[in-house]
Design an enzyme around this catalytic site. Structure first.
Site, PDB file in Angstrom:
ATOM      1  N   SER A   1      -4.033   1.306   7.788  1.00 57.79           N
ATOM      2  CA  SER A   1      -3.657   0.691   6.506  1.00 57.79           C
ATOM      3  C   SER A   1      -2.811   1.643   5.681  1.00 57.79           C
ATOM      4  O   SER A   1      -3.256   2.739   5.303  1.00 57.79           O
ATOM      5  CB  SER A   1      -4.900   0.322   5.701  1.00 57.79           C
ATOM      6  OG  SER A   1      -4.489  -0.011   4.391  1.00 57.79           O
TER       7      SER A   1
ATOM      8  N   HIS B   1      -0.982  -2.007   8.914  1.00 63.74           N
ATOM      9  CA  HIS B   1      -1.722  -2.948   8.061  1.00 63.74           C
ATOM     10  C   HIS B   1      -1.173  -2.852   6.639  1.00 63.74           C
ATOM     11  O   HIS B   1      -1.162  -1.777   6.028  1.00 63.74           O
ATOM     12  CB  HIS B   1      -3.207  -2.590   8.107  1.00 63.74           C
ATOM     13  CG  HIS B   1      -4.101  -3.552   7.418  1.00 63.74           C
ATOM     14  ND1 HIS B   1      -4.474  -4.763   7.971  1.00 63.74           N
ATOM     15  CD2 HIS B   1      -4.718  -3.493   6.213  1.00 63.74           C
ATOM     16  CE1 HIS B   1      -5.285  -5.392   7.145  1.00 63.74           C
ATOM     17  NE2 HIS B   1      -5.446  -4.654   6.065  1.00 63.74           N
TER      18      HIS B   1
ATOM     19  N   ASP C   1      -1.576  -3.979   2.953  1.00 66.12           N
ATOM     20  CA  ASP C   1      -2.531  -4.531   1.989  1.00 66.12           C
ATOM     21  C   ASP C   1      -1.831  -4.934   0.702  1.00 66.12           C
ATOM     22  O   ASP C   1      -1.376  -4.074  -0.058  1.00 66.12           O
ATOM     23  CB  ASP C   1      -3.597  -3.474   1.657  1.00 66.12           C
ATOM     24  CG  ASP C   1      -4.655  -3.364   2.738  1.00 66.12           C
ATOM     25  OD1 ASP C   1      -5.183  -4.408   3.152  1.00 66.12           O
ATOM     26  OD2 ASP C   1      -4.951  -2.226   3.156  1.00 66.12           O
TER      27      ASP C   1
ATOM     28  N   MET D   1      -2.168  -6.642  -2.916  1.00 66.83           N
ATOM     29  CA  MET D   1      -3.172  -6.970  -3.948  1.00 66.83           C
ATOM     30  C   MET D   1      -2.481  -7.374  -5.235  1.00 66.83           C
ATOM     31  O   MET D   1      -1.545  -6.699  -5.669  1.00 66.83           O
ATOM     32  CB  MET D   1      -4.048  -5.754  -4.222  1.00 66.83           C
ATOM     33  CG  MET D   1      -4.720  -5.196  -2.989  1.00 66.83           C
ATOM     34  SD  MET D   1      -5.643  -3.715  -3.415  1.00 66.83           S
ATOM     35  CE  MET D   1      -6.323  -3.286  -1.813  1.00 66.83           C
TER      36      MET D   1
ATOM     37  N   HIS E   1      -2.021  -8.319   5.126  1.00 65.34           N
ATOM     38  CA  HIS E   1      -3.303  -8.781   4.564  1.00 65.34           C
ATOM     39  C   HIS E   1      -3.082  -9.135   3.095  1.00 65.34           C
ATOM     40  O   HIS E   1      -2.964  -8.248   2.247  1.00 65.34           O
ATOM     41  CB  HIS E   1      -4.340  -7.651   4.723  1.00 65.34           C
ATOM     42  CG  HIS E   1      -5.681  -7.963   4.163  1.00 65.34           C
ATOM     43  ND1 HIS E   1      -6.663  -7.004   3.995  1.00 65.34           N
ATOM     44  CD2 HIS E   1      -6.240  -9.132   3.751  1.00 65.34           C
ATOM     45  CE1 HIS E   1      -7.756  -7.563   3.497  1.00 65.34           C
ATOM     46  NE2 HIS E   1      -7.510  -8.847   3.330  1.00 65.34           N
TER      47      HIS E   1
ATOM     48  N   MET F   1      -4.266 -10.176  -0.245  1.00 69.94           N
ATOM     49  CA  MET F   1      -5.419 -10.327  -1.147  1.00 69.94           C
ATOM     50  C   MET F   1      -4.875 -10.850  -2.463  1.00 69.94           C
ATOM     51  O   MET F   1      -4.842 -10.154  -3.482  1.00 69.94           O
ATOM     52  CB  MET F   1      -6.119  -8.970  -1.310  1.00 69.94           C
ATOM     53  CG  MET F   1      -6.875  -8.551  -0.063  1.00 69.94           C
ATOM     54  SD  MET F   1      -7.267  -6.804  -0.026  1.00 69.94           S
ATOM     55  CE  MET F   1      -5.719  -6.167   0.630  1.00 69.94           C
TER      56      MET F   1
ATOM     57  N   MET G   1     -14.112  -8.739   6.565  1.00 62.78           N
ATOM     58  CA  MET G   1     -14.089  -7.646   5.594  1.00 62.78           C
ATOM     59  C   MET G   1     -15.425  -6.904   5.639  1.00 62.78           C
ATOM     60  O   MET G   1     -16.483  -7.523   5.487  1.00 62.78           O
ATOM     61  CB  MET G   1     -13.851  -8.175   4.171  1.00 62.78           C
ATOM     62  CG  MET G   1     -12.457  -8.699   3.892  1.00 62.78           C
ATOM     63  SD  MET G   1     -11.121  -7.527   4.218  1.00 62.78           S
ATOM     64  CE  MET G   1     -11.540  -6.140   3.145  1.00 62.78           C
TER      65      MET G   1
ATOM     66  N   ASP H   1     -12.023  -4.732   8.712  1.00 59.08           N
ATOM     67  CA  ASP H   1     -11.264  -3.979   7.707  1.00 59.08           C
ATOM     68  C   ASP H   1     -12.185  -3.467   6.610  1.00 59.08           C
ATOM     69  O   ASP H   1     -12.839  -4.256   5.931  1.00 59.08           O
ATOM     70  CB  ASP H   1     -10.192  -4.917   7.120  1.00 59.08           C
ATOM     71  CG  ASP H   1      -9.305  -4.231   6.105  1.00 59.08           C
ATOM     72  OD1 ASP H   1      -9.374  -3.004   5.962  1.00 59.08           O
ATOM     73  OD2 ASP H   1      -8.523  -4.970   5.456  1.00 59.08           O
TER      74      ASP H   1
HETATM   75  C1  DX5 Z   1      -9.419  -3.090   1.193  1.00 63.94           C
HETATM   76  C2  DX5 Z   1      -8.235  -3.156   2.126  1.00 63.94           C
HETATM   77  C3  DX5 Z   1      -8.401  -2.292   3.301  1.00 63.94           C
HETATM   78  C4  DX5 Z   1      -8.437  -0.833   2.960  1.00 63.94           C
HETATM   79  C5  DX5 Z   1      -9.078  -0.077   4.069  1.00 63.94           C
HETATM   80  O1  DX5 Z   1      -9.247  -4.003   0.176  1.00 63.94           O
HETATM   81  O2  DX5 Z   1      -8.051  -4.478   2.597  1.00 63.94           O
HETATM   82  O3  DX5 Z   1      -7.402  -2.551   4.270  1.00 63.94           O
HETATM   83  O4  DX5 Z   1      -7.165  -0.302   2.736  1.00 63.94           O
HETATM   84  O5  DX5 Z   1      -9.204   1.239   3.679  1.00 63.94           O
HETATM   85  P1  DX5 Z   1     -10.360   2.150   4.223  1.00 63.94           P
HETATM   86  O6  DX5 Z   1     -10.190   2.225   5.703  1.00 63.94           O
HETATM   87  O7  DX5 Z   1     -10.139   3.447   3.521  1.00 63.94           O
HETATM   88  O8  DX5 Z   1     -11.677   1.500   3.850  1.00 63.94           O
HETATM   89 ZN    ZN Z   2      -6.757  -4.806   4.410  1.00 62.69          ZN
END
Ligand code: DX5
Ligand code: ZN
Length: 216
Positions: free
Chosen positions: A7, A32, A34, A36, A65, A67, A136, A174
């Protein structure tokens, strides 16, 4: 063999291109991404333009991903030649089936993510349409959180549903994934492991990816 999707949330954003290339060269199967929005999750990360700034580099494909709310409005922004999966959250979608079809309309594989409190049963009516289910193992919004063990049970349950009904979806996990729990997840049926801080927080990113790959 299971795959590794580091990620970029845990990468050094001031040298994102370098870190994305380094991880890819070391054997990362995906990157990956992320995303948000500060609404669905209590944090804001980056958007499509940041992801697309990596298009010019030779990297692993993107595992996006989302979110975010309003996925139908934004999913198309994340479609590039390097986009392999776009994953949306069950909890963020009122018309989940429509949103899955929307992702497929771009020729991209569609995934749905489940928060720790969301049951697998909520996906019963779309299982056949899915290319990926993202379990998750933390509440989404932040990297570096502790792994929530219920995720392991969910992976086992999904693997058994998949074989019983002869379905095709991959299973991804994840959140809080590291060298101590990776093997158990793979043994339970996980196909793709996401790891943020366990990869980019390591002193030697290349070596850490190789250590992960040995376990998978
Ligand atoms: C959390 C993200 C994850 C996160 C994982 O909201 O979707 O992808 O970056 O990070 P680690 O591996 O540090 O938990
Ligand atoms: Zn993620």
């Amino acid at each position: 063999m299971a795959k590794l999707s580091p990620s970029l949330l845990a990468a050094d954003f001031s040298k994102l291109g370098d870190q994305a290339v380094k991880a890819s060269k070391a054997g990362a199967d995906y990157l990956h991404i992320d995303v948000m929005d500060g609404h669905f999750v209590p944090n804001i990360s980056y958007g499509a333009s940041v992801m697309k700034s990596l298009d010019k580099y030779d990297t692993a494909p993107y595992d996006v991903h989302l979110m975010i709310e309003d996925v139908d409005r934004y999913a198309g922004d994340f479609v590039t030649d390097k986009t392999e999966y776009i994953t949306i959250h069950q909890e963020a979608c009122t018309h989940l089936h429509r949103s899955i079809q929307h992702i497929h309309s771009f020729g991209i594989k569609a995934g749905v993510a489940l928060n720790p409190a969301t049951s697998i049963i909520t996906l019963e009516n779309v299982l056949e349409d899915l290319d990926l289910i993202l379990v998750m193992s933390v509440n989404p919004g932040f990297g570096g959180q502790k792994f929530i063990p219920i995720a392991l049970d969910k992976v086992e349950e999904l693997a058994s549903i998949r074989s019983e009904y002869n379905l095709k979806f991959n299973i991804e996990v994840d959140g809080g994934v590291d060298l101590t729990n990776a093997k158990d997840l793979v043994d339970a049926g996980c196909d793709i492991l996401v790891a943020g801080s366990a990869v980019f927080g390591a002193e030697d990113i290349r070596k850490r990816i190789k250590d992960f790959k040995k376990l998978l």
